[in-house]
Design an enzyme around this catalytic site. Structure first.
Site, mmCIF file in Angstrom:
data_model
loop_
_atom_site.group_PDB
_atom_site.id
_atom_site.type_symbol
_atom_site.label_atom_id
_atom_site.label_comp_id
_atom_site.label_asym_id
_atom_site.label_seq_id
_atom_site.Cartn_x
_atom_site.Cartn_y
_atom_site.Cartn_z
ATOM 1 N N ARG A 91 0.856 -1.170 0.000
ATOM 2 C CA ARG A 91 0.000 0.000 0.000
ATOM 3 C C ARG A 91 0.900 1.230 0.000
ATOM 4 N NH1 ARG A 91 -2.234 -3.461 3.995
ATOM 5 N NH2 ARG A 91 -4.335 -4.211 3.467
ATOM 6 N N LYS A 144 -2.526 -2.219 7.692
ATOM 7 C CA LYS A 144 -3.756 -1.747 8.331
ATOM 8 C C LYS A 144 -3.886 -2.350 9.719
ATOM 9 C CE LYS A 144 -6.714 -0.624 4.383
ATOM 10 N NZ LYS A 144 -7.990 -0.908 3.694
ATOM 11 N N HIS A 170 -1.874 2.398 -6.050
ATOM 12 C CA HIS A 170 -2.764 1.252 -5.838
ATOM 13 C C HIS A 170 -2.826 0.371 -7.080
ATOM 14 C CE1 HIS A 170 -5.845 -1.029 -3.814
ATOM 15 N NE2 HIS A 170 -6.667 -0.885 -4.839
ATOM 16 N N ARG A 181 0.064 -1.953 -6.952
ATOM 17 C CA ARG A 181 -0.234 -3.021 -5.984
ATOM 18 C C ARG A 181 -1.171 -4.044 -6.618
ATOM 19 N NH1 ARG A 181 -1.255 -4.436 -0.450
ATOM 20 N NH2 ARG A 181 -3.470 -4.679 0.073
ATOM 21 N N HIS A 203 -4.048 -9.129 3.514
ATOM 22 C CA HIS A 203 -5.495 -9.133 3.747
ATOM 23 C C HIS A 203 -5.845 -10.076 4.894
ATOM 24 C CE1 HIS A 203 -6.513 -7.738 -0.614
ATOM 25 N NE2 HIS A 203 -6.263 -6.730 0.196
ATOM 26 N N TYR A 251 -10.654 -8.211 -4.580
ATOM 27 C CA TYR A 251 -9.586 -7.296 -4.992
ATOM 28 C C TYR A 251 -8.972 -7.721 -6.320
ATOM 29 C CZ TYR A 251 -5.359 -4.458 -4.541
ATOM 30 O OH TYR A 251 -4.363 -3.545 -4.741
#
Length: 323
Positions: free
Chosen positions: A163, A189, A258, A261, A284, A293
């Site tokens: 990210r 995250k 992004h 990625r 994830h 995704y």
């Protein structure tokens, strides 16, 4: 309630310079709601209204009696019919605007559509960048120290599927402690730490940048990537430098961190078919996120499954007849 209130509403929209397309859409949206609302107990009238939708809307005098539950039921029925969330959002916008008009003219006391929420719209995924265009972006001349830094940043985004926030937050330690072994350590995250693999070109680009970094970074700065002031580079600056590189490379498309990625995930998935590995690569928490995704190609999955699973039934083979 006065007659022809809907026609007055349309005229008010025109005075507000709303586009003809918006006005036409609002008329269709309100007609769809009224057909639903009256359909259960006035089916014949609704059927005849198909030929005169404007008159049907103008003649209706029961807007004040419409409840929140009625609008919720309307939205639910549209969802069951497979109507796209974007269309449902516009349906509700038309109802809210109309009721606001009724309130302003003292023809209604409340806006029953105000508290009804449209279903969440799926976020559009970036279009996958093919391998040739990715190479075209990354294989550019390195004429300045910023070019060398940018090369390292973009190689990391693509090689490790980072990210952009993870790239900007990357520190010398512990981020690069395992660089010699082909790994970098990032904080994703939820402050979850993970290690991500780097390819040879990404490692070479990082080492090239690190050999120059001390000339441009402030003495106490721990960030791997710094701006022209010697401070940690920001996300917006990374995007600006990627825009510059995209222009220089002559790519016929807009780029974003992004998208790099996404390209990483797509290319690994297409080559390996290993969704679980891609999940770990991207950081994830749930496999379902990775499936959405990457827009997993089900035909590709079926091919990989047939090839790899020891008890998979081979597609296309003739069924054996049991005698």
């Amino acid at each position: 309630m006065c007659k022809n209130i809907f026609s007055h509403f349309l005229e008010a929209l025109r005075r507000l310079n709303r586009s003809p397309k918006t006005i036409e859409s609002y008329e269709r949206d309100l007609f769809a709601f009224l057909r639903f609302y009256r359909g259960e107990f006035m089916a014949e009238e609704v059927e005849s209204a198909l030929h005169q939708p404007r008159q049907f809307l103008d003649d209706f005098q029961g807007w004040q009696a419409v409840s929140v539950e009625s609008i919720q039921a309307f939205v639910a029925s549209r969802m069951e019919a497979g109507i796209h969330p974007r269309t449902l959002s516009r349906n509700l916008s038309a109802l809210r605007s109309f009721y606001q008009f009724l309130i302003e003219h003292e023809l209604a006391f409340a806006n029953p559509a105000k508290s009804v929420k449209a279903p969440k719209q799926p976020k559009p995924l970036p279009k996958s960048l093919d391998i040739d265009l990715t190479q075209q972006l990354l294989d550019q001349p390195l004429n300045t120290w910023q070019d060398i830094r940018d090369q390292a940043m973009f190689e990391c985004l693509y090689s490790a599927g980072l990210r952009v926030s993870e790239l900007a937050d990357l520190d010398l330690s512990p981020g690069l402690d395992q660089l010699n072994d082909g790994w970098i350590r990032v904080i994703g995250k939820g402050q979850k730490e993970r290690i991500s693999p780097l390819g040879r070109k990404a490692i070479d680009a990082l080492r090239h940048w690190l050999s120059l970094r001390s000339d441009y970074a402030k003495a106490d700065e721990q960030a791997v990537f710094v701006n022209r002031f010697g401070d940690r580079i920001g996300i917006r600056s990374i995007q600006q430098h990627l825009d510059k590189r995209t222009l220089e490379a002559g790519l016929p498309t807009k780029m974003s961190p992004h998208r790099l990625r996404h390209a990483c995930a797509t290319h690994v998935l297409e080559s390996s078919g290993d969704l679980r590995a891609v999940q770990d690569l991207l950081g994830h928490a749930n496999l379902s996120t990775t499936q959405i995704y990457t827009k997993l190609d089900l035909q590709h999955l079926a091919k990989v499954y047939d090839t790899a699973h020891p008890r998979a039934k081979k597609r296309g083979q003739n069924k054996q007849t049991i005698e």
